[in-house]
Motif scaffolding. Structure first.
Motif, PDB file in Angstrom:
ATOM      1  N   ASN A   1      -1.323  10.264  -2.635  1.00  0.00           N
ATOM      2  CA  ASN A   1      -1.320   9.946  -3.815  1.00  0.00           C
ATOM      3  C   ASN A   1      -0.105  10.423  -4.731  1.00  0.00           C
ATOM      4  O   ASN A   1       0.306   9.610  -6.000  1.00  0.00           O
ATOM      5  CB  ASN A   1      -2.490  10.301  -4.612  1.00  0.00           C
ATOM      6  N   HIS A   2       0.619  11.549  -4.304  1.00  0.00           N
ATOM      7  CA  HIS A   2       1.717  11.748  -5.254  1.00  0.00           C
ATOM      8  C   HIS A   2       2.866  10.888  -4.914  1.00  0.00           C
ATOM      9  O   HIS A   2       3.582  10.625  -6.294  1.00  0.00           O
ATOM     10  CB  HIS A   2       2.059  13.204  -4.530  1.00  0.00           C
ATOM     11  N   GLN A   3       2.960   9.833  -4.113  1.00  0.00           N
ATOM     12  CA  GLN A   3       3.844   9.008  -3.877  1.00  0.00           C
ATOM     13  C   GLN A   3       3.663   7.687  -5.171  1.00  0.00           C
ATOM     14  O   GLN A   3       4.643   7.011  -5.085  1.00  0.00           O
ATOM     15  CB  GLN A   3       4.129   8.235  -2.593  1.00  0.00           C
ATOM     16  N   PHE A   4       2.469   7.652  -5.665  1.00  0.00           N
ATOM     17  CA  PHE A   4       2.207   6.542  -6.343  1.00  0.00           C
ATOM     18  C   PHE A   4       2.076   7.011  -7.923  1.00  0.00           C
ATOM     19  O   PHE A   4       1.830   6.032  -8.649  1.00  0.00           O
ATOM     20  CB  PHE A   4       0.810   5.854  -5.935  1.00  0.00           C
ATOM     21  N   LYS A   5       2.253   8.268  -8.168  1.00  0.00           N
ATOM     22  CA  LYS A   5       2.272   8.971  -9.523  1.00  0.00           C
ATOM     23  C   LYS A   5       3.231   8.075 -10.410  1.00  0.00           C
ATOM     24  O   LYS A   5       4.303   7.919 -10.061  1.00  0.00           O
ATOM     25  CB  LYS A   5       2.403  10.300  -9.588  1.00  0.00           C
ATOM     26  N   GLY A   6       2.854   7.613 -11.637  1.00  0.00           N
ATOM     27  CA  GLY A   6       3.754   7.144 -12.403  1.00  0.00           C
ATOM     28  C   GLY A   6       3.890   5.625 -12.251  1.00  0.00           C
ATOM     29  O   GLY A   6       4.693   4.969 -13.031  1.00  0.00           O
ATOM     30  N   ILE A   7       3.376   4.919 -11.123  1.00  0.00           N
ATOM     31  CA  ILE A   7       3.622   3.591 -11.021  1.00  0.00           C
ATOM     32  C   ILE A   7       2.965   2.775 -12.116  1.00  0.00           C
ATOM     33  O   ILE A   7       1.922   3.101 -12.649  1.00  0.00           O
ATOM     34  CB  ILE A   7       3.341   3.096  -9.768  1.00  0.00           C
ATOM     35  N   ASN A   8       3.388   1.511 -12.218  1.00  0.00           N
ATOM     36  CA  ASN A   8       2.666   0.528 -12.953  1.00  0.00           C
ATOM     37  C   ASN A   8       1.720  -0.121 -12.210  1.00  0.00           C
ATOM     38  O   ASN A   8       1.878  -0.973 -11.293  1.00  0.00           O
ATOM     39  CB  ASN A   8       3.682  -0.565 -13.407  1.00  0.00           C
ATOM     40  N   VAL A   9       0.348   0.112 -12.347  1.00  0.00           N
ATOM     41  CA  VAL A   9      -0.756  -0.117 -11.527  1.00  0.00           C
ATOM     42  C   VAL A   9      -0.873  -1.655 -11.466  1.00  0.00           C
ATOM     43  O   VAL A   9      -1.066  -2.036 -10.248  1.00  0.00           O
ATOM     44  CB  VAL A   9      -1.926   0.720 -11.913  1.00  0.00           C
ATOM     45  N   ALA A  10      -0.924  -1.984 -12.571  1.00  0.00           N
ATOM     46  CA  ALA A  10      -1.265  -3.784 -12.707  1.00  0.00           C
ATOM     47  C   ALA A  10      -0.071  -4.317 -11.844  1.00  0.00           C
ATOM     48  O   ALA A  10      -0.241  -5.236 -11.153  1.00  0.00           O
ATOM     49  CB  ALA A  10      -1.263  -4.192 -14.236  1.00  0.00           C
ATOM     50  N   GLN A  11       1.365  -3.881 -12.334  1.00  0.00           N
ATOM     51  CA  GLN A  11       2.318  -4.532 -11.487  1.00  0.00           C
ATOM     52  C   GLN A  11       2.278  -4.362  -9.895  1.00  0.00           C
ATOM     53  O   GLN A  11       2.500  -5.332  -9.021  1.00  0.00           O
ATOM     54  CB  GLN A  11       3.613  -4.136 -12.031  1.00  0.00           C
ATOM     55  N   PHE A  12       1.965  -3.217  -9.512  1.00  0.00           N
ATOM     56  CA  PHE A  12       1.816  -2.968  -8.245  1.00  0.00           C
ATOM     57  C   PHE A  12       0.686  -3.870  -7.669  1.00  0.00           C
ATOM     58  O   PHE A  12       0.864  -4.205  -6.441  1.00  0.00           O
ATOM     59  CB  PHE A  12       1.366  -1.504  -7.837  1.00  0.00           C
ATOM     60  N   HIS A  13      -0.496  -3.808  -8.195  1.00  0.00           N
ATOM     61  CA  HIS A  13      -1.503  -4.524  -7.769  1.00  0.00           C
ATOM     62  C   HIS A  13      -1.145  -5.908  -7.642  1.00  0.00           C
ATOM     63  O   HIS A  13      -1.411  -6.769  -6.457  1.00  0.00           O
ATOM     64  CB  HIS A  13      -2.684  -4.660  -8.539  1.00  0.00           C
ATOM     65  N   GLY A  14      -0.538  -6.636  -8.533  1.00  0.00           N
ATOM     66  CA  GLY A  14      -0.017  -8.074  -8.608  1.00  0.00           C
ATOM     67  C   GLY A  14       0.869  -8.380  -7.544  1.00  0.00           C
ATOM     68  O   GLY A  14       0.783  -9.203  -6.708  1.00  0.00           O
ATOM     69  N   ASN A  15       2.017  -7.513  -7.432  1.00  0.00           N
ATOM     70  CA  ASN A  15       3.026  -7.657  -6.216  1.00  0.00           C
ATOM     71  C   ASN A  15       2.253  -7.575  -4.925  1.00  0.00           C
ATOM     72  O   ASN A  15       2.643  -8.452  -3.908  1.00  0.00           O
ATOM     73  CB  ASN A  15       4.146  -6.548  -6.321  1.00  0.00           C
ATOM     74  N   LEU A  16       1.421  -6.558  -4.657  1.00  0.00           N
ATOM     75  CA  LEU A  16       1.044  -6.161  -3.258  1.00  0.00           C
ATOM     76  C   LEU A  16       0.133  -7.504  -2.964  1.00  0.00           C
ATOM     77  O   LEU A  16      -0.068  -8.061  -1.988  1.00  0.00           O
ATOM     78  CB  LEU A  16       0.289  -4.857  -3.197  1.00  0.00           C
ATOM     79  N   THR A  17      -0.686  -7.949  -4.051  1.00  0.00           N
ATOM     80  CA  THR A  17      -1.478  -9.104  -3.609  1.00  0.00           C
ATOM     81  C   THR A  17      -0.788 -10.294  -3.390  1.00  0.00           C
ATOM     82  O   THR A  17      -1.101 -11.162  -2.603  1.00  0.00           O
ATOM     83  CB  THR A  17      -2.499  -9.300  -5.266  1.00  0.00           C
ATOM     84  N   ASP A  18       0.265 -10.630  -3.914  1.00  0.00           N
ATOM     85  CA  ASP A  18       1.108 -12.019  -3.920  1.00  0.00           C
ATOM     86  C   ASP A  18       1.703 -11.541  -2.337  1.00  0.00           C
ATOM     87  O   ASP A  18       1.719 -12.504  -1.736  1.00  0.00           O
ATOM     88  CB  ASP A  18       2.127 -11.907  -4.889  1.00  0.00           C
TER      89      ASP A  18
END
Length: 149
Positions: free
Chosen positions: A63-80
């Protein structure tokens, strides 16, 4: 065998070569989107990614690797990305995997933890085991770009 007796064979050979080179579109198989369909199309993939994000937040190994990420952008990019890798109509437009993960110093344990969370999220969404394995197989070529040595 003389040239006259070879004409039927030459004609068959020419038709075969023409088909092999794309002379007939009707004989070409359509792109394989069966994995995309088994994953539940884009909506199903988005649900898997969302559930995986909840698992990541609870996973102290990563979880520390993901601190501060833009969750919506991450979700959209990984989904795509998963949609595209599975044969769906989506197009991943995020950053290059090597560039994105260069400074993260991801360990094998962290990489495996993320894969474990992805599998758990797929199980929560009733993705068939065969489809899970096929998706993982599509993701494996990304390993060298994510996990630098």
């Amino acid at each position: 065998m003389n040239l006259r007796s070879m004409k039927p064979y030459l004609a068959i050979l020419m038709v075969t070569v023409g088909l092999a080179l794309g002379g007939s579109q009707s004989l070409q198989s359509p792109p394989d989107n069966s994995l995309y369909l088994q994953l539940g199309e884009r909506e199903g993939i988005a649900n898997v990614v969302e559930d995986m994000l909840y698992l990541i937040v609870e996973d102290e190994r990563i979880n520390h690797q993901f601190k501060g990420i833009n969750v919506a952008q991450f979700h959209g990019n990984l989904t795509d990305q998963l949609c595209e890798l599975s044969g769906g109509p989506c197009q991943y437009s995020g950053r290059d995997m090597r560039e994105l993960h260069a400074a993260m110093n991801i360990t094998n344990t962290q990489f495996n933890a993320l894969a474990e969370n992805l599998i758990l999220a797929m199980e929560e969404n009733q993705v068939p085991t065969g489809a899970q394995n096929r998706l993982i197989k599509h993701l494996l070529p990304l390993y060298p770009d994510i996990r630098h040595f």
